[in-house]
Design a protein around this motif. Sequence first.
Motif, PDB file in Angstrom:
ATOM      1  N   LYS A 102      28.385  30.338  49.566  1.00 27.25           N
ATOM      2  CA  LYS A 102      28.902  31.299  48.707  1.00 27.25           C
ATOM      3  C   LYS A 102      28.200  31.560  47.319  1.00 27.25           C
ATOM      4  O   LYS A 102      27.856  30.070  47.255  1.00 27.25           O
ATOM      5  N   THR A 103      27.222  32.297  47.489  1.00 28.50           N
ATOM      6  CA  THR A 103      26.138  32.532  45.834  1.00 28.50           C
ATOM      7  C   THR A 103      26.876  32.952  45.146  1.00 28.50           C
ATOM      8  O   THR A 103      25.891  33.261  43.603  1.00 28.50           O
ATOM      9  N   GLY A 104      27.722  33.864  45.367  1.00 28.83           N
ATOM     10  CA  GLY A 104      28.060  34.842  44.440  1.00 28.83           C
ATOM     11  C   GLY A 104      29.153  35.444  44.483  1.00 28.83           C
ATOM     12  O   GLY A 104      29.912  35.200  45.691  1.00 28.83           O
ATOM     13  N   ALA A 105      29.772  36.698  43.565  1.00 23.58           N
ATOM     14  CA  ALA A 105      31.177  36.968  44.136  1.00 23.58           C
ATOM     15  C   ALA A 105      31.336  38.296  43.645  1.00 23.58           C
ATOM     16  O   ALA A 105      30.166  39.008  42.725  1.00 23.58           O
ATOM     17  N   PRO A 106      32.091  39.734  44.101  1.00 21.22           N
ATOM     18  CA  PRO A 106      32.243  40.804  43.630  1.00 21.22           C
ATOM     19  C   PRO A 106      32.996  40.928  41.953  1.00 21.22           C
ATOM     20  O   PRO A 106      33.294  39.618  41.658  1.00 21.22           O
ATOM     21  N   PRO A 107      32.396  41.947  41.506  1.00 22.48           N
ATOM     22  CA  PRO A 107      33.140  42.377  40.300  1.00 22.48           C
ATOM     23  C   PRO A 107      34.787  41.656  40.270  1.00 22.48           C
ATOM     24  O   PRO A 107      34.822  42.502  41.417  1.00 22.48           O
ATOM     25  N   PRO A 108      35.411  41.180  39.624  1.00 25.06           N
ATOM     26  CA  PRO A 108      36.726  40.736  39.658  1.00 25.06           C
ATOM     27  C   PRO A 108      37.416  41.772  39.702  1.00 25.06           C
ATOM     28  O   PRO A 108      38.724  41.745  40.640  1.00 25.06           O
ATOM     29  N   ASP A 109      37.364  43.089  39.341  1.00 23.85           N
ATOM     30  CA  ASP A 109      38.191  44.180  39.295  1.00 23.85           C
ATOM     31  C   ASP A 109      38.535  44.293  41.023  1.00 23.85           C
ATOM     32  O   ASP A 109      38.570  44.855  41.735  1.00 23.85           O
ATOM     33  N   ALA A 119      40.129  42.349  43.649  1.00 21.95           N
ATOM     34  CA  ALA A 119      41.125  41.727  43.485  1.00 21.95           C
ATOM     35  C   ALA A 119      41.578  43.115  44.331  1.00 21.95           C
ATOM     36  O   ALA A 119      42.884  43.093  45.052  1.00 21.95           O
ATOM     37  N   ARG A 120      41.173  44.162  44.713  1.00 21.75           N
ATOM     38  CA  ARG A 120      40.720  45.686  45.910  1.00 21.75           C
ATOM     39  C   ARG A 120      40.655  44.879  47.252  1.00 21.75           C
ATOM     40  O   ARG A 120      40.813  45.411  48.053  1.00 21.75           O
ATOM     41  N   HIS A 121      39.603  44.295  47.229  1.00 25.73           N
ATOM     42  CA  HIS A 121      38.763  44.058  49.079  1.00 25.73           C
ATOM     43  C   HIS A 121      38.185  42.980  49.193  1.00 25.73           C
ATOM     44  O   HIS A 121      37.868  42.647  50.053  1.00 25.73           O
ATOM     45  N   SER A 122      39.059  41.496  48.793  1.00 28.18           N
ATOM     46  CA  SER A 122      38.839  40.195  48.046  1.00 28.18           C
ATOM     47  C   SER A 122      37.440  40.257  47.969  1.00 28.18           C
ATOM     48  O   SER A 122      36.106  41.250  47.134  1.00 28.18           O
ATOM     49  N   ASP A 123      36.348  38.781  48.288  1.00 28.37           N
ATOM     50  CA  ASP A 123      36.071  37.452  48.035  1.00 28.37           C
ATOM     51  C   ASP A 123      35.125  37.768  49.555  1.00 28.37           C
ATOM     52  O   ASP A 123      35.246  38.398  50.568  1.00 28.37           O
ATOM     53  N   TYR A 124      33.395  37.339  49.149  1.00 26.90           N
ATOM     54  CA  TYR A 124      32.349  37.753  50.025  1.00 26.90           C
ATOM     55  C   TYR A 124      32.969  36.731  51.090  1.00 26.90           C
ATOM     56  O   TYR A 124      32.924  36.625  52.577  1.00 26.90           O
ATOM     57  N   PRO A 125      33.515  35.668  50.881  1.00 25.70           N
ATOM     58  CA  PRO A 125      34.352  35.021  52.630  1.00 25.70           C
ATOM     59  C   PRO A 125      35.169  35.416  53.403  1.00 25.70           C
ATOM     60  O   PRO A 125      35.069  35.885  54.156  1.00 25.70           O
ATOM     61  N   ALA A 126      36.069  36.115  52.621  1.00 27.36           N
ATOM     62  CA  ALA A 126      36.497  37.211  53.091  1.00 27.36           C
ATOM     63  C   ALA A 126      36.627  38.136  54.298  1.00 27.36           C
ATOM     64  O   ALA A 126      36.923  38.598  55.081  1.00 27.36           O
ATOM     65  N   MET A 127      35.318  39.159  53.522  1.00 26.14           N
ATOM     66  CA  MET A 127      34.596  40.119  54.407  1.00 26.14           C
ATOM     67  C   MET A 127      33.861  39.481  55.170  1.00 26.14           C
ATOM     68  O   MET A 127      33.843  40.050  56.929  1.00 26.14           O
ATOM     69  N   PHE A 128      33.229  38.244  54.739  1.00 27.78           N
ATOM     70  CA  PHE A 128      32.236  38.103  57.018  1.00 27.78           C
ATOM     71  C   PHE A 128      33.544  37.732  57.489  1.00 27.78           C
ATOM     72  O   PHE A 128      33.166  37.653  58.886  1.00 27.78           O
ATOM     73  N   GLY A 129      34.675  36.777  56.940  1.00 27.25           N
ATOM     74  CA  GLY A 129      35.717  36.612  57.733  1.00 27.25           C
ATOM     75  C   GLY A 129      36.183  37.696  58.793  1.00 27.25           C
ATOM     76  O   GLY A 129      36.574  37.610  59.880  1.00 27.25           O
ATOM     77  N   ALA A 130      36.758  38.701  57.973  1.00 26.68           N
ATOM     78  CA  ALA A 130      36.809  39.997  58.400  1.00 26.68           C
ATOM     79  C   ALA A 130      36.388  40.439  59.357  1.00 26.68           C
ATOM     80  O   ALA A 130      36.187  40.702  60.462  1.00 26.68           O
ATOM     81  N   LEU A 131      34.091  40.415  59.614  1.00 22.65           N
ATOM     82  CA  LEU A 131      33.553  40.960  60.148  1.00 22.65           C
ATOM     83  C   LEU A 131      33.720  40.049  61.981  1.00 22.65           C
ATOM     84  O   LEU A 131      32.805  40.270  62.656  1.00 22.65           O
ATOM     85  N   LEU A 132      33.825  38.967  61.368  1.00 26.75           N
ATOM     86  CA  LEU A 132      33.618  37.696  62.992  1.00 26.75           C
ATOM     87  C   LEU A 132      34.443  37.930  63.572  1.00 26.75           C
ATOM     88  O   LEU A 132      34.432  38.297  64.632  1.00 26.75           O
ATOM     89  N   GLY A 133      35.733  38.020  62.764  1.00 28.91           N
ATOM     90  CA  GLY A 133      37.074  37.783  62.971  1.00 28.91           C
ATOM     91  C   GLY A 133      37.766  36.234  63.539  1.00 28.91           C
ATOM     92  O   GLY A 133      37.495  35.691  63.461  1.00 28.91           O
ATOM     93  N   GLU A 134      38.814  36.750  65.071  1.00 29.06           N
ATOM     94  CA  GLU A 134      38.993  35.647  65.749  1.00 29.06           C
ATOM     95  C   GLU A 134      38.197  34.531  66.537  1.00 29.06           C
ATOM     96  O   GLU A 134      37.250  34.677  66.763  1.00 29.06           O
ATOM     97  N   GLY A 135      38.676  33.664  65.805  1.00 30.66           N
ATOM     98  CA  GLY A 135      37.728  32.308  66.670  1.00 30.66           C
ATOM     99  C   GLY A 135      36.768  31.667  66.460  1.00 30.66           C
ATOM    100  O   GLY A 135      36.214  30.575  66.515  1.00 30.66           O
ATOM    101  N   TYR A 136      37.159  30.960  64.749  1.00 33.03           N
ATOM    102  CA  TYR A 136      36.310  30.366  63.884  1.00 33.03           C
ATOM    103  C   TYR A 136      36.752  29.681  62.772  1.00 33.03           C
ATOM    104  O   TYR A 136      37.773  30.330  62.308  1.00 33.03           O
ATOM    105  N   ASP A 137      36.680  28.529  63.081  1.00 36.98           N
ATOM    106  CA  ASP A 137      37.161  27.501  61.670  1.00 36.98           C
ATOM    107  C   ASP A 137      35.678  27.919  60.415  1.00 36.98           C
ATOM    108  O   ASP A 137      35.028  27.184  61.005  1.00 36.98           O
ATOM    109  N   ILE A 138      36.383  28.410  59.481  1.00 34.12           N
ATOM    110  CA  ILE A 138      35.855  28.442  58.450  1.00 34.12           C
ATOM    111  C   ILE A 138      35.623  27.967  56.965  1.00 34.12           C
ATOM    112  O   ILE A 138      37.233  27.785  56.695  1.00 34.12           O
ATOM    113  N   GLU A 139      34.260  27.387  57.251  1.00 32.88           N
ATOM    114  CA  GLU A 139      35.226  26.366  55.519  1.00 32.88           C
ATOM    115  C   GLU A 139      33.675  27.454  54.585  1.00 32.88           C
ATOM    116  O   GLU A 139      32.728  27.161  55.259  1.00 32.88           O
TER     117      GLU A 139
END
Length: 233
Positions: free
Chosen positions: A8-15, A18-38
């Motif tokens: 993680k090299t950055g983050a969305p604006p705080p507001d 709060a509505r869309h989550s952070d970048y790791p969560a976005m990538f987790g949603a893009l990848l879907g199930e079956g991954y052990d993400i750290e």
Amino acid sequence: MTRVAIVKTGAPPPDLAARHSDYPAMFGALLGEGYDIETFDAQAGEWPDAATFDAAIITGSPAGVYETDPWIGRLLEWIRGARGRTGLIGVCFGHQAMAQALGGRVEKSDRGWGVGLHRYDVRSIEPWMTPGAATVAIPASHQDQVVEKPAEARILLSSAFTPFAGLAWDADAISFQGHPEFTPAYAADLTGGRRDRIGAGVADHALASLTGANDRALVGEWVRRFIGSRAGR
């Protein structure tokens, strides 16, 4: 289970976070199930042991890879050391960082802001790029661009606005200027929040483009297949 590190090299604006989550969560949603993400926070000096992961994703950031913050220099060093030890995937700032670390050059582009839904020509067909496509459209949000690609990198995606929009090195590293992890809703909120900086005309055109069909699912499938090609190596 396939292990994926997210640097993680950055983050969305705080507001928006709060509505869309952070970048790791976005990538987790893009990848879907079956991954052990750290997740590892590069700005806090957290770095994955590349050899213990099947792949590592380097996220976007408001920073520029040419800036002098110490963590950026350490990131470029980490990329050079991780190359060949895991499957590297860079997105936006991550794409630029990989190019800069591996022999290319990044600058703030005189073309201005690249925002909205951008369509790119597919220039190189890799084994993991199935189903195939002649072009792909994904959200973009950047001012910096790769202006000189590393000598050994192949061009995957290109457009008149972004000639080096996707790159690949051998079979173990890929990067994209666009954001397959951004939903149109997040991209629209991000662009709207930067309206004064971007300019009203450019922002309005970008927002209109984001209502069109996109290829996030396809590029996400490509990323999953790339990671799958690295799993167990």
